[in-house]
Design an enzyme around this catalytic site. Structure first.
Site, PDB file in Angstrom:
ATOM      1  CB  SER A  37      -0.963   0.015   1.191  1.00  0.00           C
ATOM      2  OG  SER A  37      -2.041  -0.860   0.958  1.00  0.00           O
ATOM      3  CE  LYS A  65      -1.445   4.096   2.551  1.00  0.00           C
ATOM      4  NZ  LYS A  65      -1.442   3.036   3.584  1.00  0.00           N
ATOM      5  CB  THR A  66       1.147   1.342   6.918  1.00  0.00           C
ATOM      6  OG1 THR A  66      -0.232   1.547   6.585  1.00  0.00           O
ATOM      7  CG2 THR A  66       1.469   2.017   8.247  1.00  0.00           C
ATOM      8  N   GLY A  67       2.246  -0.169   4.567  1.00  0.00           N
ATOM      9  CA  GLY A  67       1.966  -1.137   3.513  1.00  0.00           C
ATOM     10  C   GLY A  67       2.150  -2.532   4.066  1.00  0.00           C
TER      11      GLY A  67
END
Length: 211
Positions: free
Chosen positions: A5, A143-145
């Site tokens: 993501s 932003k995480t992923g």
């Protein structure tokens, strides 16, 4: 590793530049498909889709951009291995597209400096949409992923947290800035775990307890 993501950052910039989306308030209707995360089972704006990391919104965005334009923009960005062969709405989700930590770092540094090949206003919009709440003495953008492992590709579960902190108050462009890229691998190594690690390191560094 797959960007998971974190690819929402370039995906959003490409969508804005190609006029597929219009800005933070751009609304996409939920298709009615029940998904495991309740947050995904409703309409979303671009801002809420980034904040709550809603895959279907960005899959629809990528389909609207199309393979030809997407491939050209990834080449122009020199983004990872630029491989979208797994399909226009799947290639960044634990699939064909791969990127390393150094390339991720370059992306966010260039975004902070408005040095990416996109309209400066679009880069500012994305910076604003990446703001997250935290206990840090500064403004956190990130932003995480998260991607499940692919056994047939010998790829473990892995998670990212990428972004920066503008220290010295709440200004989004403060003079003192720390950029960070964290990735973790292993069983159930998800983005929220990477974020937790990153925040602990950032807090230690800022208070002088880290090295």
């Amino acid at each position: 590793l797959s960007p998971c993501s974190t690819f929402k950052i370039p995906n959003t910039l490409i969508g804005l530049q190609t006029a597929v989306i219009t800005g933070p308030d751009d609304l996409k209707k939920w298709d009615g498909t029940e998904r495991s995360r309740k947050e995904a089972n409703r309409d979303h704006t671009l801002q809420s889709a980034i904040s709550e990391s809603i895959p279907w919104y960005f899959q629809a965005l990528a389909r609207d951009v199309g393979e030809e334009r997407m491939a050209k923009w990834l080449q122009r960005l020199d983004y990872g291995n630029q491989d979208i062969s797994a399909g226009i709405d799947l290639f960044w989700l634990g699939s064909s597209l791969k990127i390393d930590a150094h390339q991720q770092l370059k992306l966010i540094r260039d975004l902070w400096h408005s040095a990416l090949p996109f309209d400066p206003d679009y880069q500012q919009q994305v910076r604003d949409m990446l703001v997250q709440d935290s206990d840090l003495e500064g403004t956190l953008h990130g932003k995480t992923g998260s991607c499940p492992g692919a056994k047939n590709q010998l790829q473990p579960d892995h998670g990212w947290f990428i972004g920066w902190v503008d220290w010295n108050g709440t200004s989004t462009r403060a003079e003192s800035t720390t950029f960070f890229v964290i990735n973790i691998t292993g069983d159930q190594a998800w983005g929220w775990e990477a974020k937790k690690i990153a925040l602990e390191i950032l807090q230690d560094l800022h208070t002088g307890e880290g090295s």
